[in-house]
Design a protein around this motif. Structure first.
Motif, PDB file in Angstrom:
ATOM      1  N   ILE A 133       0.831  -1.204   0.000  1.00 41.49           N
ATOM      2  CA  ILE A 133       0.000   0.000   0.000  1.00 41.49           C
ATOM      3  C   ILE A 133       0.865   1.253   0.000  1.00 41.49           C
ATOM      4  N   MET A 134       1.988   1.203   0.696  1.00 36.04           N
ATOM      5  CA  MET A 134       2.850   2.376   0.832  1.00 36.04           C
ATOM      6  C   MET A 134       4.010   2.392  -0.172  1.00 36.04           C
ATOM      7  N   ASN A 135       3.999   1.504  -1.130  1.00 38.31           N
ATOM      8  CA  ASN A 135       5.097   1.437  -2.093  1.00 38.31           C
ATOM      9  C   ASN A 135       5.085   2.684  -2.987  1.00 38.31           C
ATOM     10  N   GLU A 136       6.167   3.435  -2.946  1.00 38.01           N
ATOM     11  CA  GLU A 136       6.230   4.680  -3.717  1.00 38.01           C
ATOM     12  C   GLU A 136       6.375   4.454  -5.216  1.00 38.01           C
ATOM     13  N   HIS A 137       6.706   3.217  -5.614  1.00 37.72           N
ATOM     14  CA  HIS A 137       6.880   2.914  -7.030  1.00 37.72           C
ATOM     15  C   HIS A 137       5.561   2.563  -7.722  1.00 37.72           C
ATOM     16  N   PHE A 138       4.509   2.301  -6.937  1.00 34.97           N
ATOM     17  CA  PHE A 138       3.210   2.002  -7.535  1.00 34.97           C
ATOM     18  C   PHE A 138       2.463   3.305  -7.826  1.00 34.97           C
ATOM     19  N   THR A 139       1.803   3.344  -8.974  1.00 34.88           N
ATOM     20  CA  THR A 139       1.043   4.545  -9.358  1.00 34.88           C
ATOM     21  C   THR A 139      -0.434   4.256  -9.583  1.00 34.88           C
ATOM     22  N   HIS A 140      -0.790   2.977  -9.808  1.00 29.78           N
ATOM     23  CA  HIS A 140      -2.177   2.616 -10.109  1.00 29.78           C
ATOM     24  C   HIS A 140      -2.616   1.442  -9.237  1.00 29.78           C
ATOM     25  N   ILE A 141      -3.923   1.371  -9.005  1.00 29.21           N
ATOM     26  CA  ILE A 141      -4.484   0.319  -8.167  1.00 29.21           C
ATOM     27  C   ILE A 141      -5.774  -0.194  -8.791  1.00 29.21           C
TER      28      ILE A 141
END
Length: 236
Positions: free
Chosen positions: A206-214
């Motif tokens: 949830i806190m991964n800064e590399h993810f941009t979409h969910i």
């Protein structure tokens, strides 16, 4: 040593062939006396069993006794095998089956939208950018949740689609980073997000800064009643 021998008396009696006397009230109690050798101990046991009208084979007893205390003498195909502690819920992994590369499109539910809102509130507390809801990724997450409910498993590895990364590849998702969270049994978006945030591994996604979409998939049914899937990615 001989105290240990007396403790296994029950086991010994299970090995020895015997015939019970007519009346149990006629049996005598046997007091183990101090003995200095295995031979004396077996002789004493033989005398007592004879008094109780039990049939006793000294040779058979000695043979079985050696096996009890020397398990390496048992043939390998007869030795018990060690097994690990049984794990609940998990289903064995299997090769992904061939499925059409068409995502089943459905309208996003209010529960799924609420999960995204709560996730972005948690990210904002840490100064992270909000995740954008990806409709097609939500459709894929919903398919995973439905698969868990229909097939009766709870695992990141699906018997239908394989791993989350296998599944995304099958449906032509291209990404530089991706992840998955799953949950089952929670009744509300608040409950499921709270559970994920209290788990270090799920919180890290949830806190991964590399993810941009969910994408979020929520379905009802199956043995747990509810199934939730979060899919994260950074599209290429």
């Amino acid at each position: 040593m001989f105290k240990r021998l007396s403790i296994i008396l029950v086991t010994v009696l299970a090995i020895v062939s015997f015939t019970a006397p007519s009346f149990a009230s006629e049996q005598k109690t046997w007091t183990i006396e101090q003995v200095d050798s295995f031979e004396e101990w077996t002789n004493q046991l033989q005398r007592w069993l004879s008094e109780q009208n039990f049939e006793f084979s000294k040779e058979r007893f000695e043979q079985n006794f050696k096996i009890l205390f020397n398990p390496e003498q048992i043939p390998m195909n007869q030795q018990p095998q060690q097994t690990g502690k049984e794990q609940p819920a998990e289903q064995p992994a299997s090769e992904p089956s061939q499925v059409p590369a068409e995502v089943i499109e459905q309208a996003t539910s209010s529960y799924e939208e609420k999960v995204v809102q709560l996730v972005n509130e948690e990210r904002a507390k840490e100064g992270l950018s909000p995740l954008k809801m990806h409709d097609r990724l939500s459709d894929l997450a919903r398919m995973k949740s439905q698969d868990m409910a229909d097939k009766g498993y709870f695992s990141h590895t699906s018997p239908t689609y394989g791993s989350p990364f296998d599944m995304m590849q099958q449906y032509n998702f291209s990404y530089s980073a991706a992840g998955e969270n799953i949950a089952a049994g929670q009744r509300t978006p608040q409950e499921v997000v709270e559970g994920w945030m209290n788990s270090p591994g799920h919180r890290a996604n949830i806190m991964n800064e590399h993810f941009t979409h969910i994408g979020v998939g929520y379905v009802e049914g199956g043995s747990y009643g509810t199934y939730w899937t979060q899919l994260f990615m950074n599209p290429r």
